[in-house]
Design a protein around this motif. Structure first.
Motif, PDB file in Angstrom:
ATOM      1  N   GLU A 134       0.833  -1.206   0.000  1.00  6.91           N
ATOM      2  CA  GLU A 134       0.000   0.000   0.000  1.00  6.91           C
ATOM      3  C   GLU A 134       0.863   1.249   0.000  1.00  6.91           C
ATOM      4  OE1 GLU A 134      -3.496   2.355   0.071  1.00  6.91           O
ATOM      5  OE2 GLU A 134      -3.061   0.291  -0.532  1.00  6.91           O
ATOM      6  N   ALA A 135       1.932   1.249   0.809  1.00  4.50           N
ATOM      7  CA  ALA A 135       2.817   2.415   0.856  1.00  4.50           C
ATOM      8  C   ALA A 135       3.495   2.631  -0.502  1.00  4.50           C
ATOM      9  CB  ALA A 135       3.860   2.229   1.948  1.00  4.50           C
ATOM     10  N   GLN A 136       3.926   1.543  -1.138  1.00  5.32           N
ATOM     11  CA  GLN A 136       4.551   1.665  -2.462  1.00  5.32           C
ATOM     12  C   GLN A 136       3.563   2.238  -3.477  1.00  5.32           C
ATOM     13  OE1 GLN A 136       7.645   1.184  -3.303  1.00  5.32           O
ATOM     14  NE2 GLN A 136       8.579  -0.159  -1.778  1.00  5.32           N
ATOM     15  N   PHE A 137       2.336   1.724  -3.452  1.00  9.64           N
ATOM     16  CA  PHE A 137       1.305   2.201  -4.383  1.00  9.64           C
ATOM     17  C   PHE A 137       1.002   3.677  -4.157  1.00  9.64           C
ATOM     18  CE2 PHE A 137      -3.428   2.761  -4.867  1.00  9.64           C
ATOM     19  CZ  PHE A 137      -3.403   2.937  -6.247  1.00  9.64           C
ATOM     20  N   GLN A 138       0.823   4.069  -2.910  1.00  7.52           N
ATOM     21  CA  GLN A 138       0.476   5.466  -2.621  1.00  7.52           C
ATOM     22  C   GLN A 138       1.628   6.406  -2.972  1.00  7.52           C
ATOM     23  OE1 GLN A 138      -2.437   6.551  -1.753  1.00  7.52           O
ATOM     24  NE2 GLN A 138      -3.540   4.753  -1.052  1.00  7.52           N
ATOM     25  N   LEU A 139       2.857   5.954  -2.751  1.00  8.69           N
ATOM     26  CA  LEU A 139       4.009   6.779  -3.147  1.00  8.69           C
ATOM     27  C   LEU A 139       4.019   6.959  -4.661  1.00  8.69           C
ATOM     28  CD1 LEU A 139       6.577   8.333  -2.572  1.00  8.69           C
ATOM     29  CD2 LEU A 139       7.827   6.154  -2.469  1.00  8.69           C
ATOM     30  N   GLY A 140       3.677   5.880  -5.382  1.00  6.58           N
ATOM     31  CA  GLY A 140       3.564   5.996  -6.832  1.00  6.58           C
ATOM     32  C   GLY A 140       2.528   7.034  -7.239  1.00  6.58           C
ATOM     33  N   LEU A 141       1.369   7.025  -6.539  1.00 11.37           N
ATOM     34  CA  LEU A 141       0.326   8.012  -6.842  1.00 11.37           C
ATOM     35  C   LEU A 141       0.810   9.442  -6.601  1.00 11.37           C
ATOM     36  CD1 LEU A 141      -2.997   6.519  -5.401  1.00 11.37           C
ATOM     37  CD2 LEU A 141      -2.329   6.750  -7.798  1.00 11.37           C
ATOM     38  N   ALA A 142       1.556   9.629  -5.513  1.00 13.52           N
ATOM     39  CA  ALA A 142       2.042  10.978  -5.201  1.00 13.52           C
ATOM     40  C   ALA A 142       2.938  11.502  -6.323  1.00 13.52           C
ATOM     41  CB  ALA A 142       2.803  10.953  -3.877  1.00 13.52           C
ATOM     42  N   TRP A 143       3.775  10.630  -6.897  1.00 17.27           N
ATOM     43  CA  TRP A 143       4.607  11.039  -8.030  1.00 17.27           C
ATOM     44  C   TRP A 143       3.765  11.181  -9.302  1.00 17.27           C
ATOM     45  CZ3 TRP A 143       8.717  13.237  -6.630  1.00 17.27           C
ATOM     46  CH2 TRP A 143       9.514  12.744  -5.594  1.00 17.27           C
ATOM     47  N   PHE A 144       2.823  10.251  -9.494  1.00 14.50           N
ATOM     48  CA  PHE A 144       1.991  10.259 -10.700  1.00 14.50           C
ATOM     49  C   PHE A 144       1.202  11.570 -10.809  1.00 14.50           C
ATOM     50  CE2 PHE A 144      -2.113   9.467 -12.752  1.00 14.50           C
ATOM     51  CZ  PHE A 144      -1.717   8.904 -13.956  1.00 14.50           C
ATOM     52  N   TYR A 145       0.624  12.015  -9.701  1.00 16.20           N
ATOM     53  CA  TYR A 145      -0.176  13.243  -9.732  1.00 16.20           C
ATOM     54  C   TYR A 145       0.674  14.484  -9.998  1.00 16.20           C
ATOM     55  CZ  TYR A 145      -4.161  10.596  -7.953  1.00 16.20           C
ATOM     56  OH  TYR A 145      -5.186   9.692  -7.813  1.00 16.20           O
ATOM     57  N   GLN A 146       1.990  14.352  -9.837  1.00 16.44           N
ATOM     58  CA  GLN A 146       2.901  15.442 -10.210  1.00 16.44           C
ATOM     59  C   GLN A 146       3.435  15.256 -11.625  1.00 16.44           C
ATOM     60  OE1 GLN A 146       5.628  16.754  -6.800  1.00 16.44           O
ATOM     61  NE2 GLN A 146       4.966  14.736  -6.054  1.00 16.44           N
ATOM     62  N   GLN A 147       2.890  14.236 -12.311  1.00 13.97           N
ATOM     63  CA  GLN A 147       3.319  13.878 -13.670  1.00 13.97           C
ATOM     64  C   GLN A 147       4.796  13.506 -13.724  1.00 13.97           C
ATOM     65  OE1 GLN A 147       2.019  17.184 -16.171  1.00 13.97           O
ATOM     66  NE2 GLN A 147      -0.018  16.299 -16.357  1.00 13.97           N
ATOM     67  N   ASP A 148       5.295  13.019 -12.611  1.00 12.48           N
ATOM     68  CA  ASP A 148       6.679  12.534 -12.537  1.00 12.48           C
ATOM     69  C   ASP A 148       6.634  11.015 -12.734  1.00 12.48           C
ATOM     70  OD1 ASP A 148       9.245  11.759 -11.948  1.00 12.48           O
ATOM     71  OD2 ASP A 148       9.453  13.044 -10.176  1.00 12.48           O
ATOM     72  N   TYR A 149       6.458  10.607 -13.978  1.00 12.36           N
ATOM     73  CA  TYR A 149       6.272   9.194 -14.272  1.00 12.36           C
ATOM     74  C   TYR A 149       7.552   8.387 -14.029  1.00 12.36           C
ATOM     75  CZ  TYR A 149       2.293  11.374 -16.565  1.00 12.36           C
ATOM     76  OH  TYR A 149       1.167  12.116 -16.814  1.00 12.36           O
ATOM     77  N   GLU A 150       8.685   9.057 -14.159  1.00  9.90           N
ATOM     78  CA  GLU A 150       9.960   8.374 -13.946  1.00  9.90           C
ATOM     79  C   GLU A 150      10.055   7.806 -12.531  1.00  9.90           C
ATOM     80  OE1 GLU A 150      13.183   6.900 -15.745  1.00  9.90           O
ATOM     81  OE2 GLU A 150      12.045   8.492 -16.737  1.00  9.90           O
ATOM     82  N   ASN A 151       9.610   8.589 -11.560  1.00  7.62           N
ATOM     83  CA  ASN A 151       9.628   8.129 -10.178  1.00  7.62           C
ATOM     84  C   ASN A 151       8.411   7.271  -9.840  1.00  7.62           C
ATOM     85  OD1 ASN A 151      12.030   9.068  -8.814  1.00  7.62           O
ATOM     86  ND2 ASN A 151      11.291  11.149  -9.170  1.00  7.62           N
ATOM     87  N   ALA A 152       7.301   7.513 -10.528  1.00  5.91           N
ATOM     88  CA  ALA A 152       6.079   6.753 -10.246  1.00  5.91           C
ATOM     89  C   ALA A 152       6.216   5.293 -10.672  1.00  5.91           C
ATOM     90  CB  ALA A 152       4.887   7.388 -10.944  1.00  5.91           C
ATOM     91  N   ILE A 153       6.824   5.059 -11.835  1.00  3.57           N
ATOM     92  CA  ILE A 153       6.870   3.703 -12.405  1.00  3.57           C
ATOM     93  C   ILE A 153       7.496   2.672 -11.473  1.00  3.57           C
ATOM     94  CG2 ILE A 153       7.994   2.314 -14.214  1.00  3.57           C
ATOM     95  CD1 ILE A 153       7.305   4.655 -16.155  1.00  3.57           C
ATOM     96  N   PRO A 154       8.688   2.914 -10.898  1.00  9.33           N
ATOM     97  CA  PRO A 154       9.260   1.874 -10.024  1.00  9.33           C
ATOM     98  C   PRO A 154       8.416   1.601  -8.782  1.00  9.33           C
ATOM     99  CG  PRO A 154      10.608   3.877  -9.988  1.00  9.33           C
ATOM    100  CD  PRO A 154       9.632   4.026 -11.099  1.00  9.33           C
ATOM    101  N   ARG A 155       7.678   2.612  -8.312  1.00  4.84           N
ATOM    102  CA  ARG A 155       6.825   2.399  -7.136  1.00  4.84           C
ATOM    103  C   ARG A 155       5.643   1.512  -7.493  1.00  4.84           C
ATOM    104  NH1 ARG A 155      10.256   2.461  -3.685  1.00  4.84           N
ATOM    105  NH2 ARG A 155      11.830   3.934  -4.417  1.00  4.84           N
ATOM    106  N   PHE A 156       5.006   1.783  -8.619  1.00  2.00           N
ATOM    107  CA  PHE A 156       3.892   0.938  -9.055  1.00  2.00           C
ATOM    108  C   PHE A 156       4.372  -0.480  -9.374  1.00  2.00           C
ATOM    109  CE2 PHE A 156       1.813   5.074 -10.584  1.00  2.00           C
ATOM    110  CZ  PHE A 156       1.005   5.161  -9.457  1.00  2.00           C
TER     111      PHE A 156
END
Length: 310
Positions: A206-228
């Motif tokens: 859950e923490a990994q997924f939510q961290l991915g969302l936090a990056w995703f909503y900033q359109q920082d896909y580079e950081n979002a992808i490894p979290r998802f």
């Protein structure tokens, strides 16, 4: 006259002593019944003990505990309220009262009790977490202008609780604070707190997924992808993680990867006979649409048309 007064006074003292002895016997009977798991009988004995001696705080406390264990939170709250009246500086009683009120969904009433518990029990992290949860639930019902202020109070309660007992581990608390930041659209703050949650427990899906969302909503896909990617590796049934992973791949023009992730989301969100599945059908449609667009950019127009016309 003086002799009669002395006799009358002695009689009253004797009556009080007899009542206290009877209450004590009933209380001990209740303890024995509770030990034998005869909980209904124990509650009745405690009730009778408290009726005979209304100041017998142990009877009220024990009665509240049994009501609480039985899920009778209204009755537990009444018993704990009596304890806090008799022992106003008993932080444990205030915490029990706040917890019972919270579980009974009396969130507005739980908040002052939990604040009192936090003031009286300096090392209580549990009071902070329950208080934070109560404030969030109250905040969810308010208009935006009032809500953010209540969310800030909830954040402070969570962090204060964690500060008091850091040895308890901060993953769940940081996830709670991160979710508040997401609600407020404070995405950098959300990334900070979810990052702390992941640092405390990298195996928390859950923490990994939510961290991915936090990056995703900033359109920082580079950081979002490894979290998802980490989230779905830990929990392969998380459809929303696959959806957002696919959208992140799309944002990086990784069309083939996007199709695979969105296809997995589509499979997981397939119609099922449940309210939750029906609620997520619009999400499933989103997965199909973006998969179709990914096919389009790969110039696989047949597959794109099939997806977009579903």
């Amino acid at each position: 006259v003086g002799k009669n007064r002395l006799q009358s006074g002695a009689g009253r003292v004797q009556q009080v002593a007899l009542a206290q002895n009877r209450a004590d016997l009933l209380f001990k009977l209740g303890k024995a019944q509770a030990k034998d798991r005869s909980y209904s009988a124990a509650v009745e004995s405690y009730r009778r003990a408290a009726e005979v001696d209304t100041s017998l705080v142990e009877a009220w406390q024990s009665m509240g505990d049994l009501y609480f264990l039985g899920g009778q939170f209204d009755n537990a709250s009444r018993a704990y309220t009596r304890v806090t009246t008799l022992r106003p500086t008993d932080g444990g009683a205030w915490l029990a009262l706040g917890d019972a009120l919270f579980r009974g969904r009396f969130y507005n009433d739980a908040i002052p009790a939990l604040k009192t518990a936090m003031a009286l029990v300096p090392d209580s992290c549990r009071a902070g977490v329950i208080l934070g949860d109560a404030l969030v639930l109250v905040g969810n019902t308010l208009a935006v202008a009032e809500r953010d202020s209540v969310y800030d109070q909830a954040r402070d309660a969570y962090l204060k609780g964690l500060e008091r007992c850091p040895e308890a581990g901060g993953t769940d608390v940081y996830v709670r604070v991160g979710r508040l930041s997401l609600k407020k659209k404070a995405y950098p703050d959300a990334a900070k707190y979810f990052g702390l949650a992941v640092a405390a427990d990298s195996a928390n899906a859950e923490a990994q997924f939510q961290l991915g969302l936090a990056w995703f909503y900033q359109q920082d896909y580079e950081n979002a992808i490894p979290r998802f990617e980490h989230a779905v590796a830990l929990d392969d049934s998380n459809a929303l993680a696959y959806l957002n992973l696919g959208l992140s791949y799309y944002g990086k023009s990784r069309w083939t990867d996007a199709i695979q992730a969105l296809g997995r989301a589509d499979t997981l969100l397939a119609p099922a006979d449940s309210i939750e599945a029906r609620r997520l059908q619009s999400t499933r449609a989103q997965a199909v649409m973006w998969a179709g667009l990914s096919h389009y950019w790969l110039k696989d127009f047949v597959a794109a048309e099939a997806a977009l016309l579903r």
